[in-house]
Write a protein that holds these residues in place. Structure first.
Motif, PDB file in Angstrom:
ATOM      1  N   ILE A  98       0.834  -1.211   0.000  1.00  0.00           N
ATOM      2  CA  ILE A  98       0.000   0.000   0.000  1.00  0.00           C
ATOM      3  C   ILE A  98       0.866   1.257   0.000  1.00  0.00           C
ATOM      4  CG2 ILE A  98      -1.455   1.364   1.561  1.00  0.00           C
ATOM      5  CD1 ILE A  98      -3.154  -1.104   1.850  1.00  0.00           C
ATOM      6  N   LEU A  99       1.942   1.220   0.781  1.00  0.00           N
ATOM      7  CA  LEU A  99       2.818   2.391   0.822  1.00  0.00           C
ATOM      8  C   LEU A  99       3.408   2.656  -0.571  1.00  0.00           C
ATOM      9  CD1 LEU A  99       3.592   4.269   3.036  1.00  0.00           C
ATOM     10  CD2 LEU A  99       5.689   2.974   3.393  1.00  0.00           C
ATOM     11  N   TYR A 100       3.851   1.587  -1.224  1.00  0.00           N
ATOM     12  CA  TYR A 100       4.398   1.749  -2.573  1.00  0.00           C
ATOM     13  C   TYR A 100       3.341   2.310  -3.526  1.00  0.00           C
ATOM     14  CZ  TYR A 100       5.746   0.788  -7.296  1.00  0.00           C
ATOM     15  OH  TYR A 100       5.995   0.948  -8.630  1.00  0.00           O
ATOM     16  N   LYS A 101       2.132   1.769  -3.425  1.00  0.00           N
ATOM     17  CA  LYS A 101       1.096   2.204  -4.371  1.00  0.00           C
ATOM     18  C   LYS A 101       0.699   3.673  -4.124  1.00  0.00           C
ATOM     19  CE  LYS A 101      -1.989  -1.076  -4.055  1.00  0.00           C
ATOM     20  NZ  LYS A 101      -3.116  -1.941  -4.434  1.00  0.00           N
ATOM     21  N   LEU A 102       0.723   4.078  -2.868  1.00  0.00           N
ATOM     22  CA  LEU A 102       0.397   5.486  -2.574  1.00  0.00           C
ATOM     23  C   LEU A 102       1.445   6.421  -3.175  1.00  0.00           C
ATOM     24  CD1 LEU A 102      -0.817   5.314   1.150  1.00  0.00           C
ATOM     25  CD2 LEU A 102      -2.219   5.708  -0.886  1.00  0.00           C
ATOM     26  N   ILE A 103       2.714   6.060  -2.981  1.00  0.00           N
ATOM     27  CA  ILE A 103       3.786   6.918  -3.510  1.00  0.00           C
ATOM     28  C   ILE A 103       3.758   6.927  -5.040  1.00  0.00           C
ATOM     29  CG2 ILE A 103       6.302   7.164  -3.718  1.00  0.00           C
ATOM     30  CD1 ILE A 103       5.213   8.025  -1.021  1.00  0.00           C
ATOM     31  N   SER A 104       3.576   5.751  -5.628  1.00  0.00           N
ATOM     32  CA  SER A 104       3.526   5.675  -7.082  1.00  0.00           C
ATOM     33  C   SER A 104       2.331   6.478  -7.618  1.00  0.00           C
ATOM     34  CB  SER A 104       3.438   4.201  -7.502  1.00  0.00           C
ATOM     35  OG  SER A 104       3.089   4.110  -8.854  1.00  0.00           O
ATOM     36  N   GLY A 105       1.198   6.392  -6.943  1.00  0.00           N
ATOM     37  CA  GLY A 105       0.010   7.158  -7.350  1.00  0.00           C
ATOM     38  C   GLY A 105       0.259   8.651  -7.256  1.00  0.00           C
ATOM     39  N   LEU A 106       0.938   9.057  -6.192  1.00  0.00           N
ATOM     40  CA  LEU A 106       1.270  10.479  -6.044  1.00  0.00           C
ATOM     41  C   LEU A 106       2.237  10.914  -7.145  1.00  0.00           C
ATOM     42  CD1 LEU A 106       1.307  13.149  -4.474  1.00  0.00           C
ATOM     43  CD2 LEU A 106       3.098  12.187  -3.024  1.00  0.00           C
ATOM     44  N   HIS A 107       3.223  10.056  -7.435  1.00  0.00           N
ATOM     45  CA  HIS A 107       4.200  10.340  -8.493  1.00  0.00           C
ATOM     46  C   HIS A 107       3.471  10.520  -9.837  1.00  0.00           C
ATOM     47  CE1 HIS A 107       8.487   9.096 -10.072  1.00  0.00           C
ATOM     48  NE2 HIS A 107       8.057  10.190 -10.654  1.00  0.00           N
ATOM     49  N   SER A 108       2.517   9.635 -10.123  1.00  0.00           N
ATOM     50  CA  SER A 108       1.731   9.762 -11.358  1.00  0.00           C
ATOM     51  C   SER A 108       1.023  11.110 -11.388  1.00  0.00           C
ATOM     52  CB  SER A 108       0.655   8.666 -11.449  1.00  0.00           C
ATOM     53  OG  SER A 108       1.229   7.403 -11.443  1.00  0.00           O
ATOM     54  N   SER A 109       0.440  11.482 -10.267  1.00  0.00           N
ATOM     55  CA  SER A 109      -0.322  12.724 -10.212  1.00  0.00           C
ATOM     56  C   SER A 109       0.588  13.933 -10.454  1.00  0.00           C
ATOM     57  CB  SER A 109      -1.017  12.829  -8.845  1.00  0.00           C
ATOM     58  OG  SER A 109      -1.761  14.014  -8.775  1.00  0.00           O
ATOM     59  N   ILE A 110       1.768  13.913  -9.829  1.00  0.00           N
ATOM     60  CA  ILE A 110       2.717  15.021 -10.033  1.00  0.00           C
ATOM     61  C   ILE A 110       3.099  15.097 -11.518  1.00  0.00           C
ATOM     62  CG2 ILE A 110       5.083  15.807  -9.538  1.00  0.00           C
ATOM     63  CD1 ILE A 110       4.698  14.764  -6.649  1.00  0.00           C
ATOM     64  N   SER A 111       3.380  13.933 -12.132  1.00  0.00           N
ATOM     65  CA  SER A 111       3.762  13.928 -13.551  1.00  0.00           C
ATOM     66  C   SER A 111       2.623  14.462 -14.432  1.00  0.00           C
ATOM     67  CB  SER A 111       4.127  12.514 -14.007  1.00  0.00           C
ATOM     68  OG  SER A 111       5.198  12.010 -13.241  1.00  0.00           O
ATOM     69  N   ILE A 112       1.395  14.085 -14.106  1.00  0.00           N
ATOM     70  CA  ILE A 112       0.253  14.577 -14.886  1.00  0.00           C
ATOM     71  C   ILE A 112       0.164  16.105 -14.777  1.00  0.00           C
ATOM     72  CG2 ILE A 112      -2.298  14.657 -14.940  1.00  0.00           C
ATOM     73  CD1 ILE A 112      -1.294  12.136 -16.259  1.00  0.00           C
ATOM     74  N   HIS A 113       0.398  16.638 -13.592  1.00  0.00           N
ATOM     75  CA  HIS A 113       0.331  18.095 -13.447  1.00  0.00           C
ATOM     76  C   HIS A 113       1.472  18.808 -14.161  1.00  0.00           C
ATOM     77  CE1 HIS A 113      -2.727  17.391 -10.269  1.00  0.00           C
ATOM     78  NE2 HIS A 113      -3.225  18.434 -10.887  1.00  0.00           N
ATOM     79  N   ILE A 114       2.632  18.151 -14.209  1.00  0.00           N
ATOM     80  CA  ILE A 114       3.754  18.743 -14.957  1.00  0.00           C
ATOM     81  C   ILE A 114       3.362  18.813 -16.439  1.00  0.00           C
ATOM     82  CG2 ILE A 114       6.147  18.409 -15.717  1.00  0.00           C
ATOM     83  CD1 ILE A 114       6.679  17.033 -13.010  1.00  0.00           C
ATOM     84  N   GLY A 115       2.780  17.704 -16.945  1.00  0.00           N
ATOM     85  CA  GLY A 115       2.382  17.659 -18.354  1.00  0.00           C
ATOM     86  C   GLY A 115       1.210  18.582 -18.668  1.00  0.00           C
ATOM     87  N   ALA A 116       0.361  18.795 -17.688  1.00  0.00           N
ATOM     88  CA  ALA A 116      -0.830  19.623 -17.920  1.00  0.00           C
ATOM     89  C   ALA A 116      -0.474  21.100 -18.046  1.00  0.00           C
ATOM     90  CB  ALA A 116      -1.826  19.430 -16.786  1.00  0.00           C
ATOM     91  N   GLU A 117       0.541  21.521 -17.318  1.00  0.00           N
ATOM     92  CA  GLU A 117       0.989  22.925 -17.418  1.00  0.00           C
ATOM     93  C   GLU A 117       2.483  22.916 -17.645  1.00  0.00           C
ATOM     94  OE1 GLU A 117      -0.231  26.649 -15.213  1.00  0.00           O
ATOM     95  OE2 GLU A 117      -1.255  25.098 -14.073  1.00  0.00           O
ATOM     96  N   TYR A 118       2.850  22.919 -18.899  1.00  0.00           N
ATOM     97  CA  TYR A 118       4.250  22.755 -19.287  1.00  0.00           C
ATOM     98  C   TYR A 118       4.737  24.013 -19.999  1.00  0.00           C
ATOM     99  CZ  TYR A 118       8.405  20.153 -20.644  1.00  0.00           C
ATOM    100  OH  TYR A 118       9.694  19.719 -20.770  1.00  0.00           O
ATOM    101  N   LEU A 119       6.007  24.357 -19.795  1.00  0.00           N
ATOM    102  CA  LEU A 119       6.568  25.515 -20.489  1.00  0.00           C
ATOM    103  C   LEU A 119       6.955  25.067 -21.902  1.00  0.00           C
ATOM    104  CD1 LEU A 119       7.439  28.471 -20.339  1.00  0.00           C
ATOM    105  CD2 LEU A 119       9.627  27.731 -19.391  1.00  0.00           C
TER     106      LEU A 119
END
Ligand code: FAD
Length: 393
Positions: free
Chosen positions: A178-199
């Motif tokens: 569960i700990l791994y999946k939470l961190i991986s899920g958060l990592h996915s979310s951060i990456s999605i936000h980077i891609g959503a607002e990119y320079l």
């Protein structure tokens, strides 16, 4: 066709279609409004590069990395000293680099009236020195592309994954995974936000979506998408489990009209009947911690999560550190709600949260909700662009 995931979200109690529907109709629109309220938009944080593991590597100075702190007269009344300035809408702009940006870091402790300082067994509470704390207006510092990359960023993720929550084989106990999946899920979310607002073009300062980044880092990896949905349902469950507490919490920021509105919106979120009918229990924590070695295992996982929370001080980019700290505190708060108190019912008096924990928890839920929405909406267009059907489980 399109990006389709079927069946139940792993270890959860609701299916992908239901999560997408309820997120689009209820959760995301509500959370969009809630995080704009004064109570939820100011986060108290120690932003210093104070890394015990690696020396400063210079990344802190990247332009898009820096956080613009709140000028003192922007704080809600109760956050300020009694002799604070009058709030003016002119000040609700970034004052970065200007003299007005100077913040009084010794904010009156009374601003947290009604909220006690309680320990969180899941997080690294090194932030007791009020002199080092500052307030940040999250609305002025969106989570997006910052240019933070390369070995500095990579070693943080490596440290998080390798030292603290190795990719546990599926035979390993569910609690560790569960700990791994939470961190991986958060990592996915951060990456999605980077891609959503990119320079997209630095010369003309043009920002926009970078779909190939979202595809490469998240969408083409079904497990990363699954972990994002898992993290979302996990945090959602913690919020609804703490409903009695969050309903009665003190949302006072000195603006009675807005504060009442905050309370009403929170009630809507906590007791929405569409959500309760469609997905009454997004995650079932009662299935965990059944084994003999439960107390030691819990301690071990708590200390792993504490390490992850300490590593956040090493994120070498101020804005990434801000959102990293906020979201790890949010996850730590969700873990505290779900696992520090046993039982299905959670009477308000059995739970104690800090103001900052509530702010982090709700902002994290908003970030995850937004990522889930983007992943869902991008499914069909991603297929057209990349000519692929992405397989679900
Ligand atoms: P990274 O995202 O660094 O991934 C490293 C490795 O981890 C990958 O090669 C892969 O093996 C594995 N991995 C990737 N995603 C997953 C996943 N979902 N689950 C499991 N494993 C995975 N940059 C910004 O521009 N804006 C930000 O706000 C921001 N915030 C950050 C916050 C934190 C806490 C950290 C540590 C970094 C942040 N960064 C931010 C940097 C960003 O996350 C990336 O590290 C950077 O963009 C470089 O990306 P990359 O392609 O090298 O892969």
């Amino acid at each position: 066709e399109g990006l389709k995931y079927h069946g139940l979200v792993e270890d959860c109690c609701c299916d992908y279609e239901t999560v997408d529907r309820i997120n689009l109709v209820v959760l995301h629109p509500l959370l969009e409004q809630i995080v704009k309220h004064p109570f939820f938009r100011y986060f108290k944080v120690k932003l210093w590069c104070d890394c015990p593991f690696w020396p400063d590597d210079g990344m802190c100075r990247l332009r898009d990395c820096s956080v613009c702190e709140c000028p003192e007269n922007e704080f809600p009344e109760t956050f300020r000293k009694p002799y604070g300035n009058i709030l003016s809408s002119d000040n609700l702009v970034c004052q970065e680099g200007k003299p007005q940006a100077t913040v009084d870091r010794t904010i009156d402790a009374k601003s947290f009236k009604g909220w006690i300082e309680v320990d969180n067994p899941w997080t690294n509470d090194d932030e007791t020195d009020q002199a080092e704390m500052t307030y940040v207006n999250l609305q002025l510092n969106p989570e997006r592309y910052t240019g933070y990359t390369g070995p500095s960023a990579r070693r943080i993720w490596d440290a998080i994954y390798l030292e603290n929550c190795q990719k546990y084989p599926s035979g390993e106990c569910q609690e560790k995974r569960i700990l791994y999946k939470l961190i991986s899920g958060l990592h996915s979310s951060i990456s999605i936000h980077i891609g959503a607002e990119y320079l997209l073009d630095e010369k003309i300062n043009m920002w926009g979506q970078n779909q190939s980044l979202m595809y490469d880092r998240v969408l083409k990896h079904p497990d990363r998408v699954r972990n994002l949905y898992f993290a979302f349902l996990f945090v959602l469950r913690s919020v609804t489990k703490a409903a009695d507490y969050l309903e009665e919490a003190d949302y006072d920021t000195g603006n009675p009209l807005e504060d009442l509105n905050t309370q009403l919106m929170m009630k809507k979120l906590l007791y929405d009947h569409k959500l309760q009918a469609a997905c009454p229990k997004p995650f079932d924590e009662a299935k965990l911690w059944k084994g003999q070695s439960e107390p030691e295992l819990m301690k071990q996982i708590q200390s792993q999560f504490k390490n992850i929370s300490a590593i956040m001080d090493c994120v070498g980019c101020e804005k990434c550190r801000l959102w990293g700290k906020l979201q790890i505190l949010g996850l730590g708060t969700a873990l505290k709600i779900l696992f520090s108190v046993n039982g299905d019912e959670l009477p308000a008096q059995r739970l104690q949260l800090q103001r900052n924990e509530v702010i982090a928890l709700i902002n994290l839920l908003h970030r995850l909700s937004e990522s889930v929405k983007m992943v869902h909406e991008m499914g069909p267009s991603i297929d057209r662009i990349f000519g692929k059907i992405i397989g679900g489980p």
